[in-house]
Design an enzyme around this catalytic site. Structure first.
Site, PDB file in Angstrom:
ATOM      1  CG  ASP A 273      -1.936   1.040   1.029  1.00 47.75           C
ATOM      2  OD1 ASP A 273      -2.190   1.974   0.002  1.00 47.75           O
ATOM      3  OD2 ASP A 273      -3.210   0.872   1.638  1.00 47.75           O
TER       4      ASP A 273
HETATM    5  C1  BGC Z   1      -5.122   3.384   0.220  1.00 41.96           C
HETATM    6  C2  BGC Z   1      -4.742   2.626  -1.083  1.00 41.96           C
HETATM    7  C3  BGC Z   1      -4.762   2.894  -2.370  1.00 41.96           C
HETATM    8  C4  BGC Z   1      -3.424   3.805  -2.348  1.00 41.96           C
HETATM    9  C5  BGC Z   1      -2.978   4.405  -3.543  1.00 41.96           C
HETATM   10  C6  BGC Z   1      -3.721   4.177  -0.117  1.00 41.96           C
HETATM   11  O1  BGC Z   1      -3.801   5.240   0.840  1.00 41.96           O
HETATM   12  O2  BGC Z   1      -5.139   2.527   1.207  1.00 41.96           O
HETATM   13  O3  BGC Z   1      -6.485   1.644  -1.068  1.00 41.96           O
HETATM   14  O4  BGC Z   1      -5.004   2.278  -3.558  1.00 41.96           O
HETATM   15  O5  BGC Z   1      -3.720   4.776  -1.307  1.00 41.96           O
HETATM   16  O6  BGC Z   1      -4.067   5.511  -3.835  1.00 41.96           O
END
Ligand code: BGC
Length: 758
Positions: A273
């Protein structure tokens, strides 16, 4: 190129940068090298390309070089790997190196309904079409990987991202996930299952350490991921921000190396993530394949220069690096990026139709009673109404951009009021009154590493609230029927990333307002636009009709109008329990920090397997609306359940058949649900668990035979001692019905031998 342009003609021109990303790696020559030959098996191509990469190039493939970009080896014609959120449409274009919008005018997409709406359809064909729609648009936007589906199990209704996920049940979430992934990957777009695993709250999401026992992990939190990998064939998995048993989910030896890769045979890439990586050694050795969410200078992060140095000095074996590179290249090849991808399309009529079908089938009619001697409030009959009052701020708000990462820049979004006005078509007067004002939220504070930042909320003053409410009550009194559109705002504190809800309360004093409106005009239907359950205590008893419409995406308003005016009989069913109060929910039952949001950095899942309806069954807690609940404008009769067991060396399976008759007056679809109840289990088992379902369209007076199959896993529990699933010999009751609390037929099978499943 011509076909690519014709694919998007009439909609908008996509920037030349995007077109370049879609061009074949080497379109002008016939393939010369094995990796360039689309006729060769994918792994042979991957291996060939790997053999041509320098060490620096290899390391360049395992970490980001843009906020959503990675990889790329220009020398060999390998394009960048572009990722995008997800899951409910292709996110707007951000700056290559920043979280700020790039300001394009061509980066719109179809906003699909949120995950909870999709899960509420219980329709796997729609889930496949949904994944396919987003996958097609991803190609048009030059994205190879969509960061979705999102499938964490709902442990607490306060989780800010409840809306994004697929509910509280592993079987339902798993079926929807498999279909979504298949639909998307058939469109040459890689699906990324997130957030693996047990990422069940936003509060302290980057540090919270989840203490969960092995059976709960295996039986509740992992199965939907397992299905997405094993049956769906997902080629990407995103690690969660949280820790599990002391180790970060993004580099967690047990979850990633042992379970995901070794046990389930996952051959794709584990993507962190965004900013979820914390250590080079752990990232190198504990299962991560691609570090994302970093910024300039990109080579200074964990899987960049420090990793390169470690490979050079022998700390990390080359085989470790090669494995990561292979996994990343598999995604790239599978997306067609090396061969020129098929052209994609955006916001076509077909896409809008899928969005609309999901939004419509996802609406759950919770309650629909008559008022006095008159028939049930819904559906409204336009020909019998002179004036319809539509009340509520949510009736005119647009939600597609809400929820931060999951937000979509929608080409259009039909609000509830738009949809109702269009459907009434001038045959009755529609009067609108705002009624309440959602707090204004602004993400004005500094962004944290995940881009979310802090938010401020400005609520309406008491004077403003009173004036709005008085006007709305007056409008209700003057109307023949009222559609109250309430719910949350899909922003900070109410269905948003990075922030959990404080409680189950509706915002902006809607509780009091609904009670006043129903008192002023009992022919009131409440439409809730929210991504998670809300407290209805103050008004549910006196309110005759309530429907949960979630955030329905681009076509939301049309879907709401179709159900309100009875163009279709609603067929959505709740993918989670709606509790009467927070204390009825397992993470909150004790009302202490230990179980939510955590104590001393740890959160304890002491409820174990008893998540969602499993808790209600075990503790005899009456829900407000049970899991699986949803009514329509017609009725179904269940009859003739027969269960046939087939014993085999690899475990028992069963086939259930029953007759389903539509005994009402109009077409309708029913979700037939099968729950398994072990009668005298040798270990603690939940009272009953959903193990099969089917959505069946039946005409009035028609009877259909419904067949449901239960595989060996439907009877099994995870046996930590054996590190395997075990079916215990004994009797299993099979409960078939219309919700977890509306069992219509009961049968059973006797399993004679215990089996350890392979
Ligand atoms: C989120 C993810 C997301 C990623 C990219 C993170 O803050 O938890 O679900 O895909 O950011 O935006």
């Amino acid at each position: 190129m011509r076909s690519l342009l014709s694919g998007i003609a009439g909609v908008a021109l996509v920037g030349s940068a995007v077109l370049a990303q879609q061009r074949p790696a080497d379109s002008s020559h016939s393939p010369r090298l094995p990796y360039q030959d689309p006729g060769k098996p994918l792994d042979a191509r991957v291996d060939d390309l790997l053999s041509r990469l320098t060490l620096d190039e290899k390391v360049g493939l395992v970490h980001a070089n843009g906020k959503f970009r990675a990889g790329g080896v220009a020398r060999l014609g390998v394009p960048h790997l572009w990722t995008a959120d997800g899951p409910q449409g292709v996110r707007e274009e951000l700056g290559v190196d920043s979280w700020s919008p790039a300001g394009w005018t061509s980066d719109f997409a179809t906003a699909m309904p949120v995950g909870m709406a999709l899960a509420s359809t219980w329709n796997v064909d729609l889930a496949e079409a949904y994944g396919g729609t987003v996958g097609d648009e991803a190609r048009a936007r030059g994205k190879h990987v969509i960061l979705g589906p999102a499938l964490n199990i709902q442990r607490t209704p306060l989780n800010g991202r409840t809306y994004d996920y697929l509910g509280e049940d592993p079987w339902l979430a798993g079926r929807m996930t498999v279909a979504y992934v298949k639909g998307m990957q058939a469109e040459q777009t890689i699906a990324c299952l997130k957030h693996y695993a047990a990422n069940n709250q936003e509060k302290d999401r980057g540090t919270i350490d989840v203490q969960v026992d092995e059976r709960a992990l295996r039986e509740i939190y992992l199965p939907a991921f397992e299905a997405g990998v094993r049956e769906g064939g997902a080629l990407a998995v995103m690690g969660g921000y949280n820790k599990i048993r002391g180790e970060h989910a993004c580099h967690n030896d047990y979850l990633l190396n042992q379970v995901l890769k070794r046990e389930w045979g996952f051959r794709g890439a584990v993507i962190s993530d965004w900013s979820g990586t914390h250590d080079t050694r752990d990232a190198a050795l504990k299962g991560l394949d691609l570090e994302m969410g970093t910024g300039k200078p990109y080579d200074q992060y964990f899987l960049a220069a420090p990793f390169l140095a470690g490979v050079k000095n022998g700390t990390f074996p080359m085989a470790v690096l090669d494995d990561k590179v292979r996994r990343n290249l598999r995604m790239l090849f599978a997306s067609g990026a090396m061969d020129g991808r098929r052209p994609g399309t955006i916001n076509t009529k077909a896409h809008q139709d899928v969005a609309r079908a999901v939004a419509t089938e996802g609406i759950v009619l919770l309650k629909n009673q008559s008022v006095g001697k008159r028939p049930a409030v819904l559906p409204l009959d336009v020909s019998k109404l002179k004036t319809i009052a539509v009340i509520g701020d949510n009736a005119t708000r647009r939600f597609a951009a809400g929820g931060f990462a999951a937000g979509v820049k929608a080409f259009h979004e039909i609000t509830a009021l738009d949809g109702i006005v269009a459907r009434v078509g001038g045959r009755a007067d529609v009067i609108f009154s705002q009624g309440y004002r959602q707090p204004e939220a602004s993400r004005s504070g500094p962004r944290d590493a995940t881009g979310v930042g802090t938010s401020e909320l400005t609520a309406a003053s008491p004077e403003e609230s009173k004036a709005l409410a008085d006007r709305a009550v007056d409008a209700a009194r003057r109307a023949d029927a009222v559609v109250f559109v309430g719910g949350l705002a899909h922003q900070a504190g109410g269905d948003d990333e990075g922030v959990d809800r404080r409680d189950l309360a509706l915002t902006a004093h809607q509780d009091k307002l609904i009670a006043r409106i129903v008192a002023a005009n009992p022919r009131t239907a409440v439409v809730l636009i929210a991504g998670s359950p809300v407290d209805m205590t103050a008004w549910i008893a006196k309110t005759p009709a309530v429907m949960q419409a979630w955030y329905g995406g681009s076509e939301a308003g049309h879907a709401i109008a179709a159900v309100v005016f009875g163009d279709v009989s609603p067929s959505g069913k709740l993918p989670c329990t709606f509790p009467k109060s927070l204390r009825d929910s397992p993470a909150h039952a004790a009302g202490d920090a230990r179980h939510y949001p955590g104590q001393g950095g740890k959160v304890f899942y002491d409820e174990g397997l008893l998540v969602g309806y499993r808790w209600n069954d075990a503790k005899a807690v009456e829900p407000l609306f049970p899991f699986g609940h949803g009514i329509g404008y017609t009725r179904f009769q269940y009859a003739g359940l027969q269960a046939k067991l087939t014993a085999a060396a690899d475990g028992p399976s069963a086939t259930l058949t029953l007759q389903l008759t539509n005994v009402g007056a109009r077409d309708g679809a029913e979700v037939v649900q099968a729950y398994v109840r072990p009668v005298k289990p040798p270990v603690m088992r939940p009272d009953k668990e959903l193990k099969a379902f089917a959505k069946v369209l039946v005409k009035p007076g028609e009877t259909k035979t419904v067949t449901l199959t239960l595989g060996p896993r439907a009877f099994a529990y995870y046996a930590p001692d054996a590190k395997a699933w075990r079916v215990a010999a004994g009797r299993y009751e099979l409960l078939v019905g219309a919700s977890a609390r509306d069992i219509r037929l009961t049968g059973g099978v006797d399993v004679t031998t215990s089996t350890l499943l392979k």
